[in-house]
Every structure is written in C-alpha cells, then in structure tokens.
Design a protein around this motif. Structure first.
Motif, mmCIF file in Angstrom:
data_model
loop_
_atom_site.group_PDB
_atom_site.id
_atom_site.type_symbol
_atom_site.label_atom_id
_atom_site.label_comp_id
_atom_site.label_asym_id
_atom_site.label_seq_id
_atom_site.Cartn_x
_atom_site.Cartn_y
_atom_site.Cartn_z
ATOM 1 N N ARG A 233 3.446 -7.905 23.879
ATOM 2 C CA ARG A 233 4.674 -8.519 23.391
ATOM 3 C C ARG A 233 5.332 -7.646 22.323
ATOM 4 O O ARG A 233 4.727 -7.336 21.300
ATOM 5 N N ARG A 235 7.994 -6.967 19.352
ATOM 6 C CA ARG A 235 8.630 -7.727 18.288
ATOM 7 C C ARG A 235 9.653 -6.849 17.565
ATOM 8 O O ARG A 235 9.367 -5.688 17.259
ATOM 9 N N ALA A 253 4.654 -17.063 19.660
ATOM 10 C CA ALA A 253 3.930 -16.173 20.566
ATOM 11 C C ALA A 253 4.808 -15.732 21.735
ATOM 12 O O ALA A 253 4.934 -14.543 22.032
ATOM 13 N N ILE A 255 4.524 -15.786 25.108
ATOM 14 C CA ILE A 255 3.829 -14.879 26.032
ATOM 15 C C ILE A 255 3.836 -15.387 27.476
ATOM 16 O O ILE A 255 3.329 -14.709 28.363
ATOM 17 N N VAL A 278 -0.622 -10.381 22.052
ATOM 18 C CA VAL A 278 0.371 -11.332 21.557
ATOM 19 C C VAL A 278 1.187 -10.746 20.409
ATOM 20 O O VAL A 278 2.328 -11.134 20.174
ATOM 21 N N THR A 280 1.361 -10.865 17.002
ATOM 22 C CA THR A 280 1.963 -11.689 15.955
ATOM 23 C C THR A 280 1.368 -11.310 14.604
ATOM 24 O O THR A 280 0.212 -10.898 14.513
ATOM 25 N N TRP A 293 -1.128 -18.967 17.800
ATOM 26 C CA TRP A 293 -0.705 -18.525 19.124
ATOM 27 C C TRP A 293 -1.620 -19.037 20.238
ATOM 28 O O TRP A 293 -1.252 -18.997 21.418
ATOM 29 N N THR A 294 -2.793 -19.552 19.885
ATOM 30 C CA THR A 294 -3.677 -20.082 20.927
ATOM 31 C C THR A 294 -3.076 -21.319 21.596
ATOM 32 O O THR A 294 -3.456 -21.665 22.723
ATOM 33 N N ASP A 296 -0.071 -21.490 22.707
ATOM 34 C CA ASP A 296 0.664 -20.956 23.856
ATOM 35 C C ASP A 296 -0.281 -20.643 25.007
ATOM 36 O O ASP A 296 0.054 -20.842 26.177
ATOM 37 N N VAL A 319 -6.295 -12.909 25.925
ATOM 38 C CA VAL A 319 -5.172 -12.735 25.002
ATOM 39 C C VAL A 319 -5.739 -12.256 23.674
ATOM 40 O O VAL A 319 -6.674 -12.869 23.141
ATOM 41 N N ASN A 321 -5.014 -10.203 19.673
ATOM 42 C CA ASN A 321 -4.054 -9.959 18.602
ATOM 43 C C ASN A 321 -4.712 -9.105 17.521
ATOM 44 O O ASN A 321 -5.591 -9.573 16.796
#
Length: 373
Positions: A233, A235, A253, A255, A278, A280, A293-294, A296, A319, A321
C-alpha cells in the motif's frame, strides 16, 4: 518384570493402575512424569519439523589474514574484522553501484533516495554508540533505530536472494534505484527472502505481459509449490510517494482493493499465497492490543470464516506492517507486525501445516540478521 510398551496418557484413566506395573494409580505415577516431559517432547518435535525449513547457511571463515565469504558460487575476500552487518551494508552499496551513490551524494537532501539516508543513519548509529576507548578492531553492539533496522533488513533480504540464486535478478537492481518503484520492489524482496529463509526455491515470473504471480516457490522437502503475489500500500509522502503524509491516527488500512487485485494474478493451478504490506504508521492499538489495521483483514476474510463451506481462491493471506521507515533516529526499532490467515477450504491447499508455522516464524523475524561475528 516385562518392559511396558508406549504409554498414551489419553488412553489411560487417571485412577487406573499405572501401565508401568508399579502398582500405583496412573495419576500418582507415570502421569506426572509424562506431564513434565510433554512440553519438551512437543518442543523437540516442532524443532525437527522446522529444521526442514532452514535457509542455506551463511558461509564465512578466516583464511590467511582475510575473512572469506561465499555468496552463491562467488568467493569474496574481506577484511578480517568486518562484521556480518558491515558486509551486508557493503553488499547493498555494491548492488546499487558507485554511480548511484555519487548521484545521491551530489543531490539536495530532499531529493536523495531513502536508502542513502538509511545508510547514513546506520553509520551515525555506529559512531555515536561506540564506547569510549573501544578498540577499533573489536565489535560492539547497539539497539537498532528504525532507519538502521530498515537498511540492514533490506540488505539481508538482498543477500539471501543472491545467496540462493547466485546473483540478484536484474530487474531488482534497476527498480531499487528508482524512487517511484522502490517501495514495491523492497517488499517483493522481503517476501522472496522470507520464502528463501524457509528453504524454498524461487522461480520469478519474467513475462509481465501476462498476468501471473510474482514468483513460484517450491520446497524440495515438503513438495509444496505455491504461487505468490505481493502487494504494498502506497501512502502520500511515504517512501517517495507523491503528496504529503497524513497524521498517523487518520491513516486507514484500505487494503481490500490490493487484495482483489492480487486475486487477479492467481494462475489457478496450485496453492495461491497473497502477501500485503499495509504500510501504516504507528497508531494507538485496539483495546485487545492488536493493530487497528487488523480490522480490515477481518473484513476481507469474514466470508471464509462465517461460511464453513466457502472455498477460498487463495490458500494463504499474510498481511504485514514494518514501522521502521516511520521511526526517527532517536527511536528503537519496533517489531514488524504480521497476521496470517489460512482458510478452512481453498481451491488448492498447501500440503503441510508446518509450512504455515515456518512462514509465520520467518515473518515475525524479518531480516533474520544474526549478531556480530
């Protein structure tokens, strides 16, 4: 007295005579011993299973006043006092090339590649952490900052790929230098190295004209063959992405779109694994301690959790991070966050359950960077 056979504590009632023939009740005899050694047996069994998922060893020795290192089929002669960390950084710089390095040095700070800044922070950390009066030819240690962890992990990932393949794929070298392609290439290298640390052999998809996974991962021992797709992802204002970085607590997130796009790369002939970065910044955790974010991730996998008969088109979703590039030079590097989901049913399933355990272990220890030599 006859030697008793194997004892399965699940099959012997607690108040029954002990199978060992002592005349005591099972609960007051061998059950206690079995309960004591059970954790040790499980640990040894797990160790034996995970031994199949070991990365090729790093080969290094001292010979005639030089440190000799093996990299694929190459033999490298280095300074005898060089630590493995120093070797990794030197290898990373050689990978990017002197021309690239000189261009970064001449550029204005705002235009420099993030890897150049990470290398400088790694050097600065070493300089400010050296104990007073410490012998110059002796190693010492320091807690890694975010930028230092980021560059050493990247360097170790590239080392693992070169160690397995003999050389770094050309497209890796070229894309790492480009600011707009660095983030995706960095994550692809990280996941490729994760599989290599688990003993997999990789075959990259070089035909980008046809939609397909990033690479195929084959394990010579377990027989598992996975198609692997990797997404990261982007940003605004982060890792050379255009725009201004948002306030950390406002970053969502987002995603699901990456996941849907990843599914389009499923070749449909073997287990399909999706890895998503992710990306973030550090945020206030949920009440149960999980990263925000979990939530999502839960939305994505809900259809396969709520319906026991649902067949997923993927065999594994991971996923992750890594927070290091969000951290400053005064912050100790945080651990990489990771969540791994395995659907109950998938079109093609991974053969061995210990494959998941090995991959999760590798994800929780990204970079796999050993201590000083």
């Amino acid at each position: 007295m006859p030697v008793p056979g194997p004892i399965d504590p699940r099959e012997v009632p607690r108040n029954a005579p002990c199978p060992c023939g002592s005349g005591k009740k099972f609960k007051k005899c061998c059950l206690r011993m079995l309960e004591d050694i059970a954790p040790l047996v499980r640990a040894q069994a797990e160790k034996a299973l995970l031994a199949q998922f070991e990365a090729p060893p790093s080969i290094s020795t001292l010979f005639k006043g030089k440190r000799v290192r093996a990299l694929g089929s190459k033999i490298l002669f280095r300074e005898p006092t060089e630590t493995f960390h120093e070797f990794l950084i030197a290898l990373l710089q050689a990978t990017l090339g002197k021309k690239w390095h000189d261009e970064q040095t001449r550029s204005a700070p705002a235009q420099r590649h993030v890897v150049w800044a990470w290398v400088q922070e790694w050097r600065d950390l070493g300089a400010r952490s050296r104990p007073a009066g410490h012998p110059p030819d002796q190693p010492y240690s320091a807690l890694a900052t975010g930028p230092a962890q980021a560059v050493v992990s990247l360097a170790e990932d590239l080392y693992r790929i070169q160690q397995r393949l003999g050389k770094l794929p050309k497209r890796f070298r070229e894309r790492l230098r480009l600011r707009d392609q660095f983030q995706g290439t960095r994550y692809e290298a990280a996941i490729a190295a994760t599989f290599i640390r688990c003993g997999f052999k990789l075959t990259w998809n070089e035909n980008k004209a046809v939609k397909g996974p990033e690479f195929i991962a084959d394990h010579p021992t377990t027989g598992d063959s996975l198609a692997v797709e990797v997404k990261s992802r982007h940003r605004p204002g982060v890792l050379h992405a255009v725009g201004t970085a948002a306030e950390p607590e406002t970053v969502a997130a987002n995603i699901e779109g990456l996941f849907v796009d990843a599914l389009r790369h499923n070749p449909g002939d073997r287990p399909f694994a999706v890895f998503i970065d992710v990306n973030t910044p550090p945020q206030v955790a949920l009440p149960d301690g999980r990263p925000r974010w979990t939530l999502d991730v839960e939305k994505i996998v809900a259809p396969y959790q709520q319906n026991a008969d649902a067949v997923a088109p993927f065999a594994l979703l991971a996923v992750t991070n890594a927070l290091w590039h969000y951290q400053g030079s005064d912050e100790v590097a945080q651990k990489q966050q990771s969540v791994l989901f395995v659907p109950l049913h998938s079109t093609y399933e991974i053969k061995r359950s210990d494959t998941f355990l090995a991959l999760l272990r590798a994800l929780q220890q990204p970079g796999g960077v050993p201590g000083f030599e």
